[in-house]
Motif scaffolding. Structure first.
Motif, PDB file in Angstrom:
ATOM      1  N   CYS A   1      -3.605   5.742   8.791  1.00  0.00           N
ATOM      2  CA  CYS A   1      -3.997   6.351   7.515  1.00  0.00           C
ATOM      3  C   CYS A   1      -4.754   7.666   7.715  1.00  0.00           C
ATOM      4  O   CYS A   1      -5.172   8.290   6.733  1.00  0.00           O
ATOM      5  CB  CYS A   1      -4.862   5.389   6.715  1.00  0.00           C
TER       6      CYS A   1
ATOM      7  N   GLY B   1      -6.720   8.857   4.656  1.00  0.00           N
ATOM      8  CA  GLY B   1      -8.073   8.443   5.005  1.00  0.00           C
ATOM      9  C   GLY B   1      -8.830   9.450   5.847  1.00  0.00           C
ATOM     10  O   GLY B   1      -9.807   9.084   6.512  1.00  0.00           O
TER      11      GLY B   1
ATOM     12  N   VAL C   1      -9.467   1.521   3.572  1.00  0.00           N
ATOM     13  CA  VAL C   1      -9.240   2.934   3.249  1.00  0.00           C
ATOM     14  C   VAL C   1      -9.067   3.112   1.739  1.00  0.00           C
ATOM     15  O   VAL C   1      -9.654   4.018   1.136  1.00  0.00           O
ATOM     16  CB  VAL C   1      -7.999   3.475   3.995  1.00  0.00           C
ATOM     17  N   GLU C   2      -8.271   2.260   1.128  1.00  0.00           N
ATOM     18  CA  GLU C   2      -8.051   2.390  -0.319  1.00  0.00           C
ATOM     19  C   GLU C   2      -9.356   2.258  -1.092  1.00  0.00           C
ATOM     20  O   GLU C   2      -9.627   3.013  -2.028  1.00  0.00           O
ATOM     21  CB  GLU C   2      -7.053   1.326  -0.784  1.00  0.00           C
TER      22      GLU C   2
ATOM     23  N   ASP D   1       0.989   5.641   0.247  1.00  0.00           N
ATOM     24  CA  ASP D   1       0.475   6.579   1.245  1.00  0.00           C
ATOM     25  C   ASP D   1      -1.024   6.760   1.037  1.00  0.00           C
ATOM     26  O   ASP D   1      -1.472   7.112  -0.061  1.00  0.00           O
ATOM     27  CB  ASP D   1       1.189   7.932   1.119  1.00  0.00           C
ATOM     28  N   LEU D   2      -1.788   6.527   2.067  1.00  0.00           N
ATOM     29  CA  LEU D   2      -3.245   6.633   1.993  1.00  0.00           C
ATOM     30  C   LEU D   2      -3.718   7.732   2.927  1.00  0.00           C
ATOM     31  O   LEU D   2      -3.419   7.706   4.125  1.00  0.00           O
ATOM     32  CB  LEU D   2      -3.899   5.303   2.388  1.00  0.00           C
TER      33      LEU D   2
ATOM     34  N   PRO E   1      -4.339  -5.402  10.013  1.00  0.00           N
ATOM     35  CA  PRO E   1      -3.779  -4.167   9.453  1.00  0.00           C
ATOM     36  C   PRO E   1      -3.935  -4.062   7.940  1.00  0.00           C
ATOM     37  O   PRO E   1      -4.284  -2.988   7.426  1.00  0.00           O
ATOM     38  CB  PRO E   1      -2.300  -4.250   9.863  1.00  0.00           C
ATOM     39  N   ASP E   2      -3.704  -5.153   7.220  1.00  0.00           N
ATOM     40  CA  ASP E   2      -3.887  -5.111   5.772  1.00  0.00           C
ATOM     41  C   ASP E   2      -5.351  -4.884   5.413  1.00  0.00           C
ATOM     42  O   ASP E   2      -5.671  -4.180   4.450  1.00  0.00           O
ATOM     43  CB  ASP E   2      -3.396  -6.401   5.124  1.00  0.00           C
TER      44      ASP E   2
ATOM     45  N   PHE F   1       0.850  -1.186   0.000  1.00  0.00           N
ATOM     46  CA  PHE F   1       0.000   0.000   0.000  1.00  0.00           C
ATOM     47  C   PHE F   1       0.885   1.234   0.000  1.00  0.00           C
ATOM     48  O   PHE F   1       1.869   1.304   0.727  1.00  0.00           O
ATOM     49  CB  PHE F   1      -0.908   0.028   1.241  1.00  0.00           C
TER      50      PHE F   1
ATOM     51  N   ALA G   1      -4.316   0.396  11.754  1.00  0.00           N
ATOM     52  CA  ALA G   1      -4.011   0.797  10.382  1.00  0.00           C
ATOM     53  C   ALA G   1      -4.882   1.972   9.950  1.00  0.00           C
ATOM     54  O   ALA G   1      -4.406   2.885   9.261  1.00  0.00           O
ATOM     55  CB  ALA G   1      -4.211  -0.384   9.435  1.00  0.00           C
ATOM     56  N   LEU G   2      -6.148   1.961  10.349  1.00  0.00           N
ATOM     57  CA  LEU G   2      -7.033   3.083  10.011  1.00  0.00           C
ATOM     58  C   LEU G   2      -6.500   4.370  10.611  1.00  0.00           C
ATOM     59  O   LEU G   2      -6.458   5.425   9.938  1.00  0.00           O
ATOM     60  CB  LEU G   2      -8.453   2.818  10.523  1.00  0.00           C
TER      61      LEU G   2
ATOM     62  N   ARG H   1      -6.030  -1.123   5.846  1.00  0.00           N
ATOM     63  CA  ARG H   1      -5.498  -0.321   4.746  1.00  0.00           C
ATOM     64  C   ARG H   1      -6.303  -0.539   3.468  1.00  0.00           C
ATOM     65  O   ARG H   1      -6.561   0.410   2.714  1.00  0.00           O
ATOM     66  CB  ARG H   1      -4.019  -0.669   4.528  1.00  0.00           C
TER      67      ARG H   1
END
Length: 218
Positions: free
Chosen positions: A75, A44, A177-178, A41-42, A170-171, A39, A71-72, A174
């Motif tokens: 982001c 969110g 968010v994506e 840079d996100l 965590p994945d 991933f 992870a959220l 992410r």
């Protein structure tokens, strides 16, 4: 006879039909869990994420959700933009995801559940139904639905994938968010709704939306 057995040994060791056991199996599972997507840079900060927890195997489910929420936060997803609820088991996840999607309150949904193989066909029936149901909700509503359901052959496999370095949470966070950002770009911004005949036309965004889903926590 012994010569034949020794000659065949390398191919047997490499054969996928021979399962790994003990520490070798755990190491292989952790490596596989770590080979997820990359991933970038996100951002969110505008993303609204829903999390639905199935209450079976709470220790592992809670660990997955904790990993997703870390992870959220990394982001930039705001705590007030995370909507959480729970259902009895994984079989109930698709309907709960549909209610949440139709509420217009989130940009992506992460259902979290754990299914472990037993002695009957129950595992296969539930796994197939849940995976198909979640995909159907996403296609019908236009709201991205992540597949946060572990389908494991043993409790050990589930623990490796939910607790410690192999945690999938965590994945999943992410990815949520994506996909939320992808949806926003597709429908015109973070406050836009993807209308499929549900709700109003969206012309008066300042007007609070009345929805039955508020009664179940959305």
């Amino acid at each position: 006879m012994l010569a034949v057995t020794l000659a065949a040994l390398p191919s047997l060791l490499l054969s996928p039909s021979v399962p790994a056991t003990g520490s070798r199996a755990r190491a292989a599972a952790v490596r596989m869990a770590g080979d997820g997507p990359s991933f970038g840079d996100l951002d969110g900060s505008t993303a609204r994420i829903g999390i639905i927890k199935a209450r079976w195997h709470p220790e592992m489910s809670d660990s997955l959700i904790a990993g997703a929420k870390e992870a959220l936060a990394a982001c930039g997803v705001k705590e007030e933009n995370i909507v959480e609820t729970e259902v009895p088991g994984s079989y109930e996840l698709p309907l709960a995801a549909r209610y949440m999607a139709l509420s217009g309150s989130v940009d992506a949904i992460l259902p979290v559940g754990i299914l472990i193989k037993g002695d009957t066909y129950h595992f296969e029936a539930i796994s197939d139904s849940v995976s198909s149901g979640l995909m159907s909700v996403g296609m019908q509503t236009g709201v991205p639905i992540l597949f946060g359901v572990l389908t494991c052959m043993s409790e050990e496999q589930a623990r490796v994938r939910s607790i410690g370095p192999g945690n999938h949470g965590p994945d999943w966070g992410r990815a949520a968010v994506e996909m939320a950002l992808l949806r926003q770009s597709a429908v015109g911004g973070p406050k836009s709704k993807f209308f499929m005949g549900f709700g109003d036309s969206g012309e008066d965004d300042a007007k609070p939306m009345t929805r039955p889903a508020e009664r179940i926590g959305f």
